[in-house]
Structure formats: structure tokens, C-alpha cells
Scaffold this motif. Structure first.
Motif, mmCIF file in Angstrom:
data_model
loop_
_atom_site.group_PDB
_atom_site.id
_atom_site.type_symbol
_atom_site.label_atom_id
_atom_site.label_comp_id
_atom_site.label_asym_id
_atom_site.label_seq_id
_atom_site.Cartn_x
_atom_site.Cartn_y
_atom_site.Cartn_z
ATOM 1 N N THR A 28 53.758 23.633 78.484
ATOM 2 C CA THR A 28 55.386 23.779 78.377
ATOM 3 C C THR A 28 55.746 24.286 77.095
ATOM 4 O OG1 THR A 28 55.298 21.891 79.902
ATOM 5 C CG2 THR A 28 57.373 22.590 78.878
ATOM 6 N N ALA A 75 63.995 23.242 78.936
ATOM 7 C CA ALA A 75 62.950 22.186 79.508
ATOM 8 C C ALA A 75 63.093 21.322 78.094
ATOM 9 C CB ALA A 75 61.754 23.019 79.713
ATOM 10 N N ILE A 78 55.621 22.673 83.986
ATOM 11 C CA ILE A 78 55.860 21.289 83.814
ATOM 12 C C ILE A 78 54.698 20.548 83.574
ATOM 13 C CG2 ILE A 78 57.237 19.417 84.263
ATOM 14 C CD1 ILE A 78 59.030 21.460 83.190
ATOM 15 N N GLU A 79 54.403 20.201 82.397
ATOM 16 C CA GLU A 79 53.311 19.124 82.161
ATOM 17 C C GLU A 79 53.217 17.885 82.689
ATOM 18 O OE1 GLU A 79 50.605 17.246 78.387
ATOM 19 O OE2 GLU A 79 52.280 18.271 78.097
#
Length: 349
Positions: A91, A246, A286-287
Motif C-alpha cells: 500500500t 489511504a 489495500i494490504e
């Protein structure tokens, strides 16, 4: 207090082990791209700017490790090192920004001997490190003007010196405001599940005698409703071209609450964290991390064995909820695609 999140010692990279703070303060040593990649993956180091710095040093370490090999061996080893680092976390865009910067230096020296390339890559890693501190200072100066004297500032996760080469992004703004003589107090969300707010942000503020109050994540709305929060400042791991942000999981909830209570929501980010190749937040990877981070912490397990979990490490806050981005080139209010694009045409720091 001058917190050296990363430091170069005796031809090795040393990084504070952020997994054991605040119980212990210790450095771990790294000597290759693979070991740095594992340090990033395991969250010995975290925070987008710090990850970028670590990746730059990881490339330099790999070059130094291979500097006496034949050119073909050097090239194949370097490619493997770049690949290891690129796969460490998905990310934080600073990781890929730093790797691309180091690759450009390497490929620009195609005919040079491995030992010469290694020294040049180390110089570039040192510059990435020093540049990050200069950028954080510039962001801090730009953002400090947004905070009123006496402000109570809520922050989520850790965007301080520990998340950067030094000074910090969100906490750098707070540090700069305090340095300018303003009385600022911090409210730190604990930041489940890895507790970066409780373990790291609170620790940084305590070290510097900046007033800090720790709360659980689900208390933020209550404090806002009672007029106890004047502003929110967070960092970010990637900003899309349209201004979507994010950041650590839970940031989106804080932004929604801030909008509901007419509290400014600021995001401190260097330009290296803005990804013009990502159109909007829905395209940001998104991790998803291990379930063990949700079911307990260290040796304490509180969830029922066998329970299903979700553990996305980040969420996306739409640009419409962001009052302003704080960058090294100034404050961008109500960020959108056009305003963000303009940033990259201004004079370099």
C-alpha cells in the motif's frame, strides 16, 4: 528529542524495532535487501516515508554486498533485491517511489564497475534520508499556521518521527506549531489492531513533554460531540490523483466524524506519497494482514480460537472529506485532481 528511526552505522542499516516500543528501545541491524524487506514486512519499520528510506538503503546494501562480483552476477543479484523489496508491503507508495529512484540511478551508471555503482547508490540513499527530514520540516512549517494556539488535535496511527526519517508528517506539524510557541495538546487514538497510537505516538509526545491524552478508537466521536477536538491531522500511505487518501484502518471513520462535527480534517503528506498513476482511492491496493493481529497482541489472546477475522491494514478517505493536504509545497485546500497536478509543476524544494 532527536529520534533516529533509521541510521547508517559501520556499513549497516540500523532501524528502531517499533514492534517492542515502548517496553524496549533497541536497534536491529540489516545488511542486505532481503533482510530490509523482511524488516519492512514484519513492521520493524513502518510509515510510508520511513519505508521509502529503508527501501533505498536496502538497495544500497545489496549493491555493497555484491560489489566484488562480476557484472552479470551483480545485475542478477540487484534485480532479485529490488524484487524482494517491492514485495514487502503493497500500500505505501513511498516504497515504490524509492525503488524507482534508486533504479534510475543504477541504470544511469550501466557501464560503471559494481563497486562504483554501490558507492553512488549509498550516496543516493543518504540523500533520500536527508531529503525526507527537510520535507517534513517544510510540511511542519506550512501546517503549523493552521493550528490555533491552545488547539486540541486528534491524530490516528503514528505519523511522527518514527514513521519518517525524522520530525514526522502529522506530528511534524504539531512539533512545528509547538516550536513556534503555540500551546498544542494531542489526543491520540490507540489505533487497533497494532496500537501504533498507543505505543508510538503517545511515546513520542511523552518524550518531548507535549501534552497527550490516549483514547480508544471508539471514543473519538464522543470527544468531538463534546467540543474537545479542534482539528484532526493524520498522515497517509498513498494519495490518489484525485485526492482520495489511504491511511491506517480507522482513518475513514475519523474523517466522517470530523465532517459531522464541522472539525477540519488535515492530511500531511510529502509529494512522494501522491501517486498520479492511481486515478482514485478505489484503485489503491489495500494490504490484508495476518488474523493474529486482530485476535490478540503479543502473548495475550482474547478472541475465541477458530474465529474468522478480517484485517485490512488501511482504508480510503474520499477527497471530499479532506479539508486540506499539507505538503512541502504548501497547503492544498479541498484537494482535487487539478490542484494536485499543479503541485508537481511548482519549484522543487
Amino acid at each position: 528529542m532527536n529520534i533516529e528511526t533509521l541510521r547508517w552505522q559501520n556499513n549497516h542499516l540500523e532501524m528502531i524495532d517499533q514492534r517492542v516500543l515502548p517496553a524496549r528501545f533497541e536497534y536491529l541491524s540489516y545488511d542486505s535487501a532481503a533482510s530490509v524487506a523482511e524488516g519492512i514486512r514484519a513492521m520493524v519499520v513502518r510509515g510510508a516515508p520511513a519505508i521509502g528510506c529503508a527501501a533505498a538503503y536496502g538497495v544500497a546494501l545489496e549493491a555493497l554486498r555484491l560489489n566484488k562480483t562480476a557484472p552479470e552476477t551483480f545485475r542478477s543479484g540487484m534485480e532479485k533485491g529490488f524484487a524482494n523489496l517491492a514485495q514487502s508491503r503493497p500500500t505505501a507508495v513511498n516504497l515504490f517511489w524509492a525503488l524507482q529512484r534508486m533504479r534510475q540511478v543504477w541504470e544511469g551508471m550501466n557501464a560503471a564497475a559494481p563497486a562504483v555503482v554501490a558507492e553512488r547508490l549509498l550516496d543516493e540513499a543518504h540523500e533520500v534520508h536527508a531529503e525526507d527530514i527537510r520535507i517534513n520540516r517544510a510540511m511542519g512549517a506550512a501546517g503549523a499556521a493552521l493550528l490555533a494556539d491552545g488547539a486540541h488535535v486528534l491524530t490516528h496511527c503514528n505519523a511522527g518521527a518514527l514513521a519518517t526519517a525524522g520530525w514526522g508528517t502529522a506530528l511534524g506539524v504539531i512539533r512545528s506549531a509547538v516550536e513556534a510557541g503555540k500551546k498544542i495538546s494531542v489526543i491520540a487514538d490507540e489505533t487497533r489492531p497494532f496500537l501504533q497510537g498507543a505505543r508510538l505516538t503517545a511515546w513520542e509526545m511523552v518524550q518531548e513533554n507535549i501534552p497527550v491524552t490516549l483514547i480508544t478508537d471508539n471514543m473519538a466521536g464522543h470527544l468531538m460531540a463534546h467540543g474537545e477536538v479542534d482539528a484532526v491531522i493524520v498522515g497517509t500511505d498513498r494519495v490518489a490523483a484525485n485526492g482520495d487518501v489511504a491511511n491506517k484502518i480507522g482513518t475513514y471513520m475519523v474523517a466522517v466524524l470530523a465532517r459531522r462535527h464541522n472539525i477540519p480534517f488535515y492530511v500531511a503528506c510529502p509529494l512522494s506519497t501522491i501517486d498520479l498513476n492511481i486515478a482514485s482511492g478505489k484503485d489503491i491496493p489495500i494490504e490484508e494482514r495476518a488474523p493474529e493481529e486482530v485476535t490478540g497482541f503479543r502473548d495475550c489472546q482474547w478472541a475465541a480460537p477458530g474465529v474468522k477475522t478480517r484485517n485490512p491494514a488501511f482504508d480510503v478517505t474520499p477527497a471530499e472529506l479532506v479539508t486540506a493536504l499539507i505538503t512541502e509545497r504548501g497547503v492544498v485546500r479541498e484537494p482535487d485532481k487539478e490542484k494536485i497536478a499543479t503541485l508537481f509543476h511548482q519549484k522543487q524544494l
